[in-house]
Design a protein around this motif. Structure first.
Motif, PDB file in Angstrom:
ATOM      1  N   UNK A  96       6.995  57.310  72.630  1.00  0.00           N
ATOM      2  CA  UNK A  96       8.773  57.256  73.110  1.00  0.00           C
ATOM      3  C   UNK A  96       9.477  57.113  72.138  1.00  0.00           C
ATOM      4  N   UNK A  97      10.955  58.141  72.412  1.00  0.00           N
ATOM      5  CA  UNK A  97      11.632  58.104  70.996  1.00  0.00           C
ATOM      6  C   UNK A  97      13.022  57.025  71.524  1.00  0.00           C
ATOM      7  N   UNK A  98      13.220  56.184  70.833  1.00  0.00           N
ATOM      8  CA  UNK A  98      14.841  55.408  70.936  1.00  0.00           C
ATOM      9  C   UNK A  98      15.272  55.631  69.734  1.00  0.00           C
ATOM     10  N   UNK A  99      17.163  55.366  69.750  1.00  0.00           N
ATOM     11  CA  UNK A  99      18.086  55.499  69.409  1.00  0.00           C
ATOM     12  C   UNK A  99      18.145  53.889  68.732  1.00  0.00           C
ATOM     13  N   UNK A 100      18.206  53.095  67.380  1.00  0.00           N
ATOM     14  CA  UNK A 100      19.103  52.008  67.255  1.00  0.00           C
ATOM     15  C   UNK A 100      20.368  52.577  66.450  1.00  0.00           C
ATOM     16  N   UNK A 101      21.162  53.578  67.509  1.00  0.00           N
ATOM     17  CA  UNK A 101      22.292  52.728  67.078  1.00  0.00           C
ATOM     18  C   UNK A 101      23.053  53.348  66.159  1.00  0.00           C
ATOM     19  N   UNK A 102      24.184  53.890  65.754  1.00  0.00           N
ATOM     20  CA  UNK A 102      25.070  54.385  65.107  1.00  0.00           C
ATOM     21  C   UNK A 102      25.697  55.604  65.618  1.00  0.00           C
ATOM     22  N   UNK A 103      27.035  55.777  64.957  1.00  0.00           N
ATOM     23  CA  UNK A 103      27.362  57.050  65.449  1.00  0.00           C
ATOM     24  C   UNK A 103      26.947  58.446  66.099  1.00  0.00           C
ATOM     25  N   UNK A 104      27.045  58.802  66.887  1.00  0.00           N
ATOM     26  CA  UNK A 104      26.569  59.965  67.856  1.00  0.00           C
ATOM     27  C   UNK A 104      25.149  59.925  67.467  1.00  0.00           C
ATOM     28  N   UNK A 105      24.548  58.936  67.468  1.00  0.00           N
ATOM     29  CA  UNK A 105      23.024  58.026  67.779  1.00  0.00           C
ATOM     30  C   UNK A 105      22.339  59.248  68.932  1.00  0.00           C
ATOM     31  N   UNK A 106      23.179  59.496  70.020  1.00  0.00           N
ATOM     32  CA  UNK A 106      22.644  60.115  71.523  1.00  0.00           C
ATOM     33  C   UNK A 106      22.313  61.811  70.717  1.00  0.00           C
ATOM     34  N   UNK A 107      22.921  62.383  70.504  1.00  0.00           N
ATOM     35  CA  UNK A 107      22.988  63.330  70.342  1.00  0.00           C
ATOM     36  C   UNK A 107      21.811  63.965  69.120  1.00  0.00           C
ATOM     37  N   UNK A 108      21.531  62.533  68.258  1.00  0.00           N
ATOM     38  CA  UNK A 108      20.497  62.487  67.038  1.00  0.00           C
ATOM     39  C   UNK A 108      19.282  63.176  67.653  1.00  0.00           C
ATOM     40  N   UNK A 109      19.314  61.947  68.608  1.00  0.00           N
ATOM     41  CA  UNK A 109      17.540  61.446  69.457  1.00  0.00           C
ATOM     42  C   UNK A 109      17.222  62.712  70.064  1.00  0.00           C
ATOM     43  N   UNK A 110      18.502  63.532  70.375  1.00  0.00           N
ATOM     44  CA  UNK A 110      18.128  64.794  71.202  1.00  0.00           C
ATOM     45  C   UNK A 110      17.452  66.138  70.244  1.00  0.00           C
ATOM     46  N   UNK A 111      17.951  66.050  69.129  1.00  0.00           N
ATOM     47  CA  UNK A 111      17.718  66.802  68.298  1.00  0.00           C
ATOM     48  C   UNK A 111      16.331  65.940  67.324  1.00  0.00           C
ATOM     49  N   UNK A 112      15.981  64.809  67.162  1.00  0.00           N
ATOM     50  CA  UNK A 112      14.743  63.990  66.982  1.00  0.00           C
ATOM     51  C   UNK A 112      13.910  64.559  67.951  1.00  0.00           C
ATOM     52  N   UNK A 113      13.893  64.433  69.146  1.00  0.00           N
ATOM     53  CA  UNK A 113      12.730  64.933  70.671  1.00  0.00           C
ATOM     54  C   UNK A 113      13.178  66.393  69.824  1.00  0.00           C
ATOM     55  N   UNK A 114      13.487  67.080  69.757  1.00  0.00           N
ATOM     56  CA  UNK A 114      13.161  68.257  69.764  1.00  0.00           C
ATOM     57  C   UNK A 114      11.790  68.688  68.997  1.00  0.00           C
ATOM     58  N   UNK A 115      12.117  67.949  67.061  1.00  0.00           N
ATOM     59  CA  UNK A 115      11.560  67.846  66.735  1.00  0.00           C
ATOM     60  C   UNK A 115      10.592  67.824  66.518  1.00  0.00           C
ATOM     61  N   UNK A 116      10.450  66.647  67.314  1.00  0.00           N
ATOM     62  CA  UNK A 116       8.670  65.668  67.257  1.00  0.00           C
ATOM     63  C   UNK A 116       7.829  66.572  68.385  1.00  0.00           C
ATOM     64  N   UNK A 117       8.998  66.701  69.133  1.00  0.00           N
ATOM     65  CA  UNK A 117       7.951  67.984  70.489  1.00  0.00           C
ATOM     66  C   UNK A 117       7.468  69.202  69.599  1.00  0.00           C
ATOM     67  N   UNK A 138      13.317  55.392  66.048  1.00  0.00           N
ATOM     68  CA  UNK A 138      12.443  55.178  66.140  1.00  0.00           C
ATOM     69  C   UNK A 138      11.273  55.677  66.970  1.00  0.00           C
ATOM     70  N   UNK A 139       9.607  56.730  66.838  1.00  0.00           N
ATOM     71  CA  UNK A 139       9.027  57.081  67.548  1.00  0.00           C
ATOM     72  C   UNK A 139       7.847  56.075  67.879  1.00  0.00           C
ATOM     73  N   UNK A 140       7.402  55.861  69.329  1.00  0.00           N
ATOM     74  CA  UNK A 140       6.246  54.407  69.097  1.00  0.00           C
ATOM     75  C   UNK A 140       5.304  55.100  69.752  1.00  0.00           C
ATOM     76  N   UNK A 141       4.473  54.762  69.797  1.00  0.00           N
ATOM     77  CA  UNK A 141       2.992  55.525  69.896  1.00  0.00           C
ATOM     78  C   UNK A 141       1.947  54.356  70.916  1.00  0.00           C
ATOM     79  N   UNK A 142       2.594  54.082  71.749  1.00  0.00           N
ATOM     80  CA  UNK A 142       1.193  53.417  73.073  1.00  0.00           C
ATOM     81  C   UNK A 142       0.284  54.108  73.664  1.00  0.00           C
ATOM     82  N   UNK A 143      -1.255  53.843  72.928  1.00  0.00           N
ATOM     83  CA  UNK A 143      -2.257  54.801  73.993  1.00  0.00           C
ATOM     84  C   UNK A 143      -1.949  56.254  73.071  1.00  0.00           C
ATOM     85  N   UNK A 144      -2.037  57.130  74.359  1.00  0.00           N
ATOM     86  CA  UNK A 144      -2.057  58.652  73.924  1.00  0.00           C
ATOM     87  C   UNK A 144      -0.395  59.040  74.770  1.00  0.00           C
ATOM     88  N   UNK A 145       0.718  57.649  74.722  1.00  0.00           N
ATOM     89  CA  UNK A 145       1.890  58.035  74.862  1.00  0.00           C
ATOM     90  C   UNK A 145       2.942  57.922  73.567  1.00  0.00           C
TER      91      UNK A 145
END
Length: 220
Positions: free
Chosen positions: A191-212, A182-189
């Motif tokens: 933030x990305x968070x994982x909601x669990x699942x296997x290899x979720x930390x790797x997934x979060x890094x991939x998602x972070x690169x795409x979003x940025x 989940x990616x949350x927008x608060x003001x102009x900030x």
């Protein structure tokens, strides 16, 4: 091809032809790997013309054929290693796409022992996963995505940069296409968070690169 075009064009490919990687592509990849290692504190290696990691029972179970090249995603063991591997690994996967190559994220269905021996990874390092690499027998197929509204939250109307980032994040590959982020927008900030699942930390890094890459802004 731009990085955003590569995101739309890149799909997981499990079957590869025997065509070798051209020297200029190897040089480009190695230069980018060096940059990722410096920036991310990683020990990523490009392995070429080496079939053993994808020549056993696990690879056949994963329906991989013809894999002779891969990028080994390695780093010193730490709490954030998997997320860094996802971030910089996807950066390399998208570069490979711009070079006319295909890739697939592989976490389980390959021989980690064979890959570790080829890469000479030491005892303090972890081989998290690899990117199968080469000329695909096909170009793969797009993955289905959850609705954008189920993957993000915003405290008001979405600005254009946030929507662009979310559109890129929706194209990010995740383990078994689980999209547990989940990616949350608060003001102009944002933030990305994982909601669990296997290899979720790797997934979060991939998602972070795409979003940025899509938004042009860094996630918190």
């Amino acid at each position: 091809m731009t990085i955003l075009e590569a995101m739309r064009a890149r799909h997981a490919v499990r079957s590869y032809t025997e065509q070798p990687l051209p020297g200029d592509a190897v040089s480009r990849l190695n230069a980018e790997i060096d940059a990722c290692n410096r920036e991310g504190g990683l020990h990523i290696r490009l392995v070429t013309d080496e079939p053993r990691a994808f020549d056993g029972m696990m690879a056949h179970y994963g329906k991989f054929t013809g894999v002779r090249n891969y990028i080994a995603l390695i780093g010193r063991k730490s709490g954030d290693l998997e997320e860094r591997v996802g971030y910089y690994g996807e950066r390399l996967a998208l570069l490979a796409q711009t070079l006319g190559l295909n890739t697939c994220w592989v976490a389980v269905t390959f021989s980690k022992g064979a890959a570790r021996r080829r890469c000479a990874a030491d005892a303090g390092e972890k081989l998290v996963c690899v990117l199968a690499l080469g000329y695909g027998a096909t170009q793969g197929v797009p993955h289905k995505s959850k609705p954008m509204e189920s993957l993000c939250r915003a405290d008001g109307p979405m600005p254009d940069w946030f929507r662009a980032g979310m559109e890129a994040a929706m194209l990010a590959p995740t383990a078994t296409n689980q999209q547990k982020f989940r990616i949350t927008l608060t003001g102009d900030r944002a933030e990305a968070e994982s909601l669990g699942g296997f290899y979720s930390a790797v997934d979060l890094g991939i998602v972070r690169y795409h979003f940025e890459a899509g938004s042009g802004k860094a996630l918190a």
